[in-house]
Structures are given as C-alpha cells and as structure tokens.
Scaffold this motif. Structure first.
Motif, short mmCIF file in Angstrom:
data_model
loop_
_atom_site.label_atom_id
_atom_site.label_comp_id
_atom_site.label_asym_id
_atom_site.label_seq_id
_atom_site.Cartn_x
_atom_site.Cartn_y
_atom_site.Cartn_z
N HIS A 6 -67.55 18.97 24.74
CA HIS A 6 -66.84 18.50 23.55
C HIS A 6 -65.70 19.45 23.21
N LEU A 34 -61.76 18.55 22.98
CA LEU A 34 -60.98 18.77 21.76
C LEU A 34 -59.81 19.71 22.03
N MET A 37 -56.62 18.27 23.37
CA MET A 37 -55.91 17.21 22.67
C MET A 37 -54.56 17.68 22.16
N LEU A 60 -56.91 18.55 15.65
CA LEU A 60 -58.13 18.25 16.39
C LEU A 60 -58.40 19.32 17.44
N THR A 75 -64.97 12.89 16.18
CA THR A 75 -63.82 13.79 16.29
C THR A 75 -63.18 13.69 17.68
N THR A 76 -63.98 13.44 18.68
CA THR A 76 -63.38 13.37 20.02
C THR A 76 -62.68 12.03 20.27
N LEU A 77 -62.76 11.10 19.31
CA LEU A 77 -61.95 9.88 19.43
C LEU A 77 -60.46 10.18 19.32
N ALA A 78 -60.17 11.29 18.64
CA ALA A 78 -58.77 11.65 18.40
C ALA A 78 -58.01 10.52 17.73
#
Lengths: 630, 104
Positions: free
Chosen positions: A149, A153, A156, A161, B57-60
């Motif tokens: 994860h 993140l 990104m 994020l 959160t990792t969907l961005a």
C-alpha cells in the motif's frame, strides 16, 4: 583489510547510492513480480563479506519480519496477527484521545485514521491470505501488505496522497512493535540462524550486544568512518558498512543481503551472478587470511632489521585472546567505557576490578595500557544530573575533563586499575589531555589513590607508567613540555584528526574532509616523536590510522615504533612491516611532510604500498576483482 | 437477514478540492461501518471495500472523480443515501482540507 583492499578503499567514492537503483524506483504501483537487486553504497568500517537473511533493527526495536512458518503453525499466526492488530488499534485510539486533548483535532484525526487503518478489513484479509498461502509469520505478512500500500501511495502523482505512504509506514511500525511488546512472547524461531543486520544506527552497546556467532554482518544508515560503532564492529570482527543513507524501507522488503565490508557496499536481494561472485570472493578471502595466520609468530621487523611492536586495541576481556592469537605482544589501548554505558548507576570498584583483572590475567604478563574513562557528560546522563545539555559536546565536558570534575567517579576507576596492576604489566594513560596542568592533576589523584590503597594494605606496585593520549592539537604542539613529566605518549589519531581539521567524523556531510593523510596531522605526529625521542619515551599510535596498511610505512618513517590496532588488522600490518625498509620509510615520511595536502599524500602513500606489493597493483585499478559496482 | 437483502447503488462525484485523501476517507469509512450492509466503491472498473480506509486511499480519487457507491444488506438504501450525502457535502471539509466543524 589487505593491502590490496586498503588501496581499493582509498579510491572509494562517497556517493550515497548506485544511480538508478533507488527505493522509490522499485516501488511502482502494484506488487513486484520478483525481488529486484539493489546496491547501496556506504562507508566500509569493518572488513569482510557477510551473506545472509536480512533483519532490520528499527529505532523502536523492530525486527524484520521474514520468518517461515509451518502449515500447522498457521492458526497460531492468525491469532498472533489478531492480537497484534487489536493492541495496535487500542494504542492508536489512546494516542488519538490524548492528542485530541493536548494537541488538537487535526493531529488527532490523523491518529484516528491510523486506528481505522490498523482495523482495516482489507489489511486483515490480505495478511491472513499471505500467512496461509506463503507460510510466513504474521509480522512479515503485515509488513508486506502495508508496504505494498505504501509503495502504491508513494508512487501517486497527487502529493497529498503520496504523503500518505508515511502514514501507512507509521502504522506498520506500530503494528510490528506489538509483536515485540511486553506480553507478546518472542516468536519461536525468531532467534535462530545467522542474520545480516540493518539499522538506522546502533549504539556501541547495541553493537556489542550483537552475537558475532549469529550476526554475520551489519550496516547502518547513519555514521561516518570512525564512529564508535565502527570501532566496536572492527573489534568484534563483524563485516560492517555505515553511512548508507536511507535504506531501511527497502531492506524491510528484502529477504537476503550481502554486506561488503571491504568496499562499503550493501547488496539487497542479490541476483544469482552477484551472489555467486561474492561467495567466491568470500572463500578466497578466508583462504588469504588463513595464509596470514602463519605470520602471527614471525617477528614484526622491517627488511633492514627495524623491530616494531604491534599491540592490540580492546574493549572487552574476551578480545585479549584474539589479539594474542594474531601475534600482538601487548594491549596498547584498553577502552574502559563499556561498564559505564546504558546503566543506571556507575559500576562499582569491584565490578570494574573484575573486568580489569580478566584483561590483565589474559594478557599473561604482557603490557596492558588502560585508558581512563573517555566519555562525554551526555553519556552519563542516566545517573548524573546537573550537567545541562551542551551545545558542543566535542568541545565540552568530556573524557579526562569529566573525570577531573567528578573525583569520586575517577578515583573509583583508578582504585580498580591500581588493584589490577598488581596482577601484571599495567600502564595508565589519560585521554584528551589539553594542558600539562590537567595531566598533573590527574597524576596527583592517581598518586593519592595509590597511597590510600597502600594504607589499606592493598599491594600496589610502584612505578606504574603514566602517559598521555595526544588527541588535542595543543598537546602535540606542547609535547616537548609534556615529555618532561610523562612516561609515554599514545597518539589517538581519530580525535587528533577531528580536532586538527575541525571535522566531526560521524557527520556524513563532512566526513569526506576527515583524512589521516593531511600533512597538518602528520606534522603534529612528527612533533610528538621529536619531543619523545631525546628522552627515550615510547610513542604509540593507537587510533584507526595505526591499523591501516596504507599508513604503516609512513608512521614507521615518522619514527613510530609501536602500533596498536584492532586484532584483525594485526596480520596485515605485520605483512606490510616485513615487506618494507626502514630507511625507505624515513625517506617517504620526509617527502610527504613537505607535500601540500591530503590527496597528494594519499597518492604518494598508495604508490609506496604498490612498490612494496606489486601484486596489489592489479587489484587497485577499477574493474579489478573487488570492484563490484553495478 | 437474507429476506431483507437490498441492493442500492448511486453514482457520486468527488467535489472537495483535495480529493479522497486521508481524513475524508476516514470519515467515509467510519460512516460506512455504522451500517450492516456490505459497501463497495467502484472507480473506473476497480471495486474496493468501502469499509477499508487503505483501499479507499489507494483509489487516488481526485476532485472530479466519479464513484459508484453500492451497498448490499438490510440497510443498503440508507447506507448509500448517507454516504452519498457525505461525499456531496465535500466531507464537511474546507477547500484547504480542514474540518469545517472541529468540535464534531
């Protein structure tokens, strides 16, 4: 370190990391299909090659997660996972509540979100799946899932994020800490088998706490060439690399690592060709050292018959034998700080005596040179109040200055040393002497303590040699005055270089400016020799410089007749001594004293070493067998 | 429970400037947990668990992202209603990402 490796070591770059192989580059979104090799560059501080599974030691005491479990142990791992998540969640919730009262909602909200992340159904599901499928420990599973994860993140484009990766790593630490917390039994198998340790930093006592039988090698993110950690690593003969920069995030994901303590490299998850190359190098190295072992009982003498005393530096009683096995004829530096570190009260006289007695008895009548307490006030903080933090500890109340300010501490140590002196050939030296007056005060206390012991009926031999360590440029410059009163000099080159060049040797950003080859340092050493020679006083070099093959001909040429070093360095230095001529060494020293800077001196010393060991020349060039940069 | 099974679905747009970052995701998850129904969030073909802050959160999901909220369970309608309202209210956040109602 071999002469070959020493030549190689001098041309070491101090870059942080092999280009193109950064932690971030490896962590693009999505789970990696296979482990990728990463080569990290640091500073070699203790030679040798270690190959083994990785264990990460975190400032919070985390251990790295990889541990295989049997299929039968899977339900127990599920339980451990549930317990760790539960206690981590309640810890985060407690932190949230406290933050809401004390700090405010912004920060509390983040901690609250952490609690939800710990309690996350996806985390639990994925971690369970990994335990069951890959047969790994709960902590490893948690770490892998969260690292996935975090990596997604971090990759990104949205910076808000991307910054969340830090939150994920934070909860990862919190959860992993639960596995080690009180009430959590250490995982079975956790203490089995040899490992390679990676840490942000290791305190000297942590380093010493590493079991050399289990810890194959270690590497740290912080630290410069001559940090205390490095000294202890060399003494314990564990390959070590320091100053890696950021490495732990990557190391947590790695299964195996190579610590190359000759070249200052750490290879994470080495590919098969690299592994193969290192395995062969390791075998060759062992064979070479076995060859050197034959030197142990040959005299340390130049080709033209100049005898040199080679002594050992030690910190623990158990290190005396390794010194003697390698042909040391005495102990030139016995560091006595260990009993004082990480304890809540100073060691008693009897506790100190027990350690000192063991050392003196192990030495079997050979000289043992005690250095009195060489600590900063900051290191004694746990049982001493009243010393406020110092803005500049290296220039503050430390070492002999501290001993003189705290007579009870000092007298207790001196009593223990004097009692041990009845058991062998003991000498005492005071560290960090800046003025003759400090030496006189210290000697006066020593005499008074000896008088007390005699009055108590304790046998203390008369005429104990008392010397000073030359570590402050002032002491070198004033060596002619000191020579009138001291019995010997011992040059502590690590501090002498630090104070002469004004470089903090543990500060990575300036560690490159730290050089034993600087002519200013060499001239100070020459001053000490010039002051000692007319009076027939011994001058020993006991800093790291004394154990480096590159400097051995130079020190000999400067008139040094005694070198004291970590035990593993003894055979190599003896080999150098036996291959050179004293008259050539004197000419070399005279020449380099006139050079303008450290690079010129180092270059000239390299040439001289290659003259003495022509076969080393091939290895000294980039691309040689020891050059493993990818 | 099976006799009460409902399925509810609704498409919403992320309107707050900073997107579905940590605190909005946390609010969403906390609200989702109040319902018995299983909550799924669909974004460009990825379907994730609406009760998982890590997944969210990792969907961005940035500002302007369209999400499909889906609930399955006895309180599916109410769940989708409440969650959609939270999203459309910009998670009660200011444009700088601060909470409009710190006291809550």
């Amino acid at each position: 370190m071999t002469p070959t490796a020493a030549v190689g070591a001098r041309r070491r770059a101090r870059g942080r990391r092999t280009p193109g192989r950064t932690a971030r580059g490896a962590n693009r979104p999505g789970p990696p299909k296979s482990k990728t090799m990463h080569t990290l560059r640091g500073i070699a501080v203790s030679p040798g090659i270690a190959i083994g599974p990785v264990r990460v030691l975190d400032p919070r005491g985390l251990r790295p997660p990889l541990r295989a479990v049997s299929a039968e142990a899977v339900p127990a791992e599920y339980d451990r996972l549930d317990r760790a998540l539960e206690s981590a969640r309640s810890e985060a919730e407690a932190a949230e509540a406290e933050a809401r009262d004390r700090i405010g909602p912004q920060y509390a909200d983040i901690l609250g979100a952490h609690a939800r992340m710990i309690d996350d159904p996806t985390l639990r599901r994925d971690a369970r799946e990994r335990i069951g499928r890959d047969l790994v420990s709960a902590e490893h599973a948690v770490s892998e899932v969260l690292e996935g994860h975090a990596a997604r993140l971090a990759g990104m484009a949205d910076t808000h994020l991307a910054a969340r990766a830090a939150d994920v790593r934070d909860i990862q630490r919190r959860i992993l800490a639960q596995f080690l917390g009180p009430g959590t039994a250490p995982a079975p198998g956790d203490t089995d088998g040899p490992i390679v340790v990676l840490a942000h930093d290791l305190s000297p006592s942590e380093t010493a706490g590493l079991d050399p039988a289990r810890v194959l090698g270690f590497a740290t993110e912080s630290g410069g060439l001559a940090s205390h950690t490095a000294i202890v690593a060399a003494a314990l003969e564990i390959p070590a690399v320091v100053g890696l920069g950021r490495a732990l995030d990557l190391a947590r994901l790695s299964r195996s690592a190579i610590v190359d303590g000759d070249e200052g490299l750490v290879v994470l998850d080495p590919d098969p060709p690299t592994l193969d190359r290192y395995r062969r190098a390791s075998v060759e190295r062992t064979a070479r050292f076995e060859g050197l072992a034959d030197l142990a009982h040959l005299p340390a003498e130049t080709l033209d018959g100049r005898a040199v005393r080679l002594w050992g530096n030690i910190e623990f009683p158990a290190e005396v034998d390794p010194c003697l096995d390698r042909g040391a004829t005495g102990i030139g530096l016995y560091r006595t700080e260990f009993l004082f570190l990480n304890v809540d009260r100073p060691p008693t006289e009897d506790e100190q005596f027990a350690a000192y007695e063991a050392v003196v008895r192990s030495a079997g009548g050979r000289p043992v040179t005690f250095r009195t307490l060489d600590l900063g006030a900051d290191k004694l903080v746990s049982y001493r109040n009243g010393h406020p933090p110092e803005p500049n500890p290296a220039l503050g109340l430390r070492s002999l200055r501290l001993s003189l300010r705290d007579p009870d501490l000092f007298r207790t140590q001196l009593r223990a040393i004097l009692r041990a002196s009845a058991l062998g050939d003991v000498r005492v030296m005071f560290p960090l002497v800046s003025t003759i007056s400090e030496f006189r005060q210290a000697r006066a206390i020593l005499r008074a303590v000896a008088g007390e012991l005699a009055a108590e009926g304790v046998a203390v031999p008369a005429g104990l040699p008392v010397g000073v360590m030359v570590e402050v440029p002032a002491a070198a410059v004033m060596a002619d005055q000191l020579a009138k009163e001291v019995d010997f000099f011992s040059i502590g080159t690590n501090d002498l270089i630090q104070y002469t060049l004004a470089v903090d040797r543990t500060n990575e950003t300036v560690a490159g400016l730290y050089s034993a080859a600087d002519p200013s340092v060499l001239r100070l050493i020459a001053l000490v020799v010039a002051a000692a020679e007319p009076r027939g006083l011994d001058v020993t070099v006991c800093g790291a410089m004394g154990g480096e093959p590159l400097y051995a001909p130079l020190l000999l040429g400067l008139g040094i007749r005694c070198l004291s070093m970590a035990p593993h360095q003894l055979p190599e230095i003896k080999r150098v001594i036996r291959a050179i001529r004293d008259d050539r060494a004197r000419a070399l020293a005279a020449e380099v004293l006139g050079l303008e800077g450290a690079p010129e001196v180092a270059e000239r010393l390299r040439e001289a070493l290659i003259e003495a060991f022509p076969e080393a020349a091939a290895h000294a060039l980039p691309g040689g067998p020891h050059d493993s940069r990818g | 429970m099976s006799q009460d099974l409902q399925v509810a679905r609704r498409q919403v747009e992320i309107l707050n400037a900073l997107g579905l970052h940590l605190r909005p995701a946390d609010k969403f998850v906390r609200l989702a947990h109040r319902f018995q129904s299983e909550i799924r969030v669909n974004h460009e073909g990825h379907e994730i668990n609406g009760k998982s802050i890590l997944d969210l959160t990792t969907l961005a999901a940035e500002c302007g992202t369209m999400l499909v909220l889906e609930a399955r369970g006895p309180d599916a309608e109410a769940a989708v209603e409440a969650l959609a309202e939270l999203v459309l209210a910009r998670f009660h956040e200011t444009e700088e990402g601060h909470d409009k109602d710190p006291a809550r």
